[in-house]
Design a protein around this motif. Structure first.
Motif, PDB file in Angstrom:
ATOM      1  N   TYR A   1       0.842  -1.204   0.000  1.00 40.54           N
ATOM      2  CA  TYR A   1       0.000   0.000   0.000  1.00 40.54           C
ATOM      3  C   TYR A   1       0.881   1.260   0.000  1.00 40.54           C
TER       4      TYR A   1
ATOM      5  N   ILE B   1      -6.034  13.164  -4.673  1.00 37.61           N
ATOM      6  CA  ILE B   1      -5.894  11.732  -4.962  1.00 37.61           C
ATOM      7  C   ILE B   1      -7.128  11.264  -5.723  1.00 37.61           C
TER       8      ILE B   1
ATOM      9  N   GLN C   1     -10.173   5.865  -6.419  1.00 39.95           N
ATOM     10  CA  GLN C   1      -9.793   4.483  -6.139  1.00 39.95           C
ATOM     11  C   GLN C   1      -8.855   4.405  -4.936  1.00 39.95           C
ATOM     12  N   VAL C   2      -7.860   5.287  -4.912  1.00 40.97           N
ATOM     13  CA  VAL C   2      -6.935   5.328  -3.777  1.00 40.97           C
ATOM     14  C   VAL C   2      -7.690   5.707  -2.505  1.00 40.97           C
TER      15      VAL C   2
ATOM     16  N   LYS D   1       1.113   6.822  -6.812  1.00 42.17           N
ATOM     17  CA  LYS D   1      -0.071   7.599  -7.175  1.00 42.17           C
ATOM     18  C   LYS D   1       0.007   9.069  -6.730  1.00 42.17           C
ATOM     19  N   THR D   2       0.962   9.406  -5.852  1.00 46.21           N
ATOM     20  CA  THR D   2       1.029  10.774  -5.325  1.00 46.21           C
ATOM     21  C   THR D   2       2.363  11.472  -5.562  1.00 46.21           C
TER      22      THR D   2
ATOM     23  N   LEU E   1       2.054   1.720  -3.552  1.00 42.82           N
ATOM     24  CA  LEU E   1       0.936   2.229  -4.345  1.00 42.82           C
ATOM     25  C   LEU E   1       0.753   3.728  -4.114  1.00 42.82           C
ATOM     26  N   LEU E   2       0.809   4.148  -2.856  1.00 37.88           N
ATOM     27  CA  LEU E   2       0.576   5.545  -2.520  1.00 37.88           C
ATOM     28  C   LEU E   2       1.656   6.450  -3.118  1.00 37.88           C
TER      29      LEU E   2
ATOM     30  N   GLN F   1      -9.551   2.685  -1.241  1.00 40.78           N
ATOM     31  CA  GLN F   1      -8.649   1.675  -0.692  1.00 40.78           C
ATOM     32  C   GLN F   1      -8.153   2.070   0.698  1.00 40.78           C
ATOM     33  N   PHE F   2      -7.796   3.339   0.875  1.00 37.03           N
ATOM     34  CA  PHE F   2      -7.232   3.758   2.154  1.00 37.03           C
ATOM     35  C   PHE F   2      -8.307   4.060   3.192  1.00 37.03           C
TER      36      PHE F   2
END
Length: 309
Positions: free
Chosen positions: A137, A197, A200-201, A144-145, A140-141, A204-205
């Motif tokens: 995770y 963000i 989807q993120v 994506k950021t 992924l973060l 998930q979070f």
């Protein structure tokens, strides 16, 4: 500054203590201290006023004998900042750092700086995004950021505004702290920011941070030290499994920025998202992408101009 004619390394020491101590993070100041030590080794008897292009190039060349080109460039930038101040103060009459040549040793194996979109998609497909918050995770973060490693580590549930789809960055996690880690300031004032963000993120979070202490970093276990080698080793295995070039966690940040630029996002917007203090940093870091996009723009301009006949 001392009024006596100082040695170069002495001037640099006074300069960094005057202008950098307390103004930059301890980890950054430690790099200035290391540069000062190297100046003492490389030019122990060189007076500041005797510094010229030749002597400065000799210092860089000696440093380059045992360091990679990027490290030499970083060393040059730190020394140059002090030298330009000396020039402005009238201690030097000419800029000895002008048109220097940056050399360096060559390492046989290097991780790539960024992935293309297809490679990133293959990488993200390898992540195990189950019901438990793990390093996957985290990867992924960052992808994506574009967060820095220490910024992502410092995120708490309170930093997520899932209604507005933003993450607030206002601190870092000093994972190198010998006592296990602690909150620290951001790299610069521009690093304090809100990062949009995607939904989807957010979804998930939302599940992952539910029930966790609101003011404690979600990726940090209390009284347990964090090592950046842990997610980097995991990332290396995933790259190998996906059949793509190896990349580091910091490389995911570069990937994020590069893909945004290729998607047509402005340099200013990318700079703000990354928390750069100015756009010059962004332009310098992603020069290869910008040049490629400019070449594509030239083709578009030529095609357009032909329609005016």
């Amino acid at each position: 500054m001392s009024q006596e004619e100082p040695l170069l390394y002495q001037y640099y020491k006074e300069w960094m203590e005057l202008y950098k101590q307390g103004a930059v993070r301890p980890v950054t100041y430690a790099k200035y201290e290391q540069t000062q030590k190297m100046l003492c080794i490389l030019a122990p008897t060189l007076r500041l006023q005797a510094l010229n292009r030749q002597s400065y190039q000799e210092i860089l060349n000696r440093y380059a004998e045992t360091h990679e080109k990027q490290t030499v460039l970083d060393f040059h930038h730190q020394v140059k900042s002090a030298v330009l101040d000396a020039l402005e103060e009238g201690l030097l009459t000419l800029d000895p750092t002008r048109r220097v040549v940056i050399k360096g040793t060559v390492t046989q194996h290097h991780k790539v700086k960024f992935l293309n979109q297809q490679q990133l998609t293959k990488l993200l497909a390898q992540l195990d995004l189950g019901d438990t918050l793990n390093w996957d995770y985290f990867l992924l973060l960052v992808a994506k950021t574009g967060l820095r490693f220490s910024e992502a580590l410092a995120l708490t549930p309170d930093d997520f505004d899932l209604g507005r789809l933003t993450i607030t960055v206002n601190k870092t996690w000093d994972y190198k702290n010998t006592e296990g880690g602690a909150f620290a300031k951001t790299k610069n004032t521009a690093s304090v920011r809100k990062i949009p963000i995607d939904w989807q993120v957010a979804m998930q979070f939302a599940k992952m941070i539910n029930g966790k202490p609101r003011d404690w970093p979600i990726f940090v276990t209390p009284n347990k030290k964090v090592y950046n080698a842990t997610p980097n080793d995991r990332l290396e295995r995933y790259c190998e499994r996906a059949g793509i070039p190896e990349i580091s966690v910091h490389g995911l940040r570069h990937t994020h920025a590069s893909l945004l630029l290729y998607a047509g996002v402005s340099i200013g917007s990318v700079a703000r998202r990354l928390g750069h203090s100015n756009m010059n940093t962004t332009q310098r870091t992603y020069l290869h992408v910008i040049q490629e996009l400019e070449n594509a723009d030239t083709d578009k301009i030529m095609r357009y101009l032909t329609t005016l006949m």
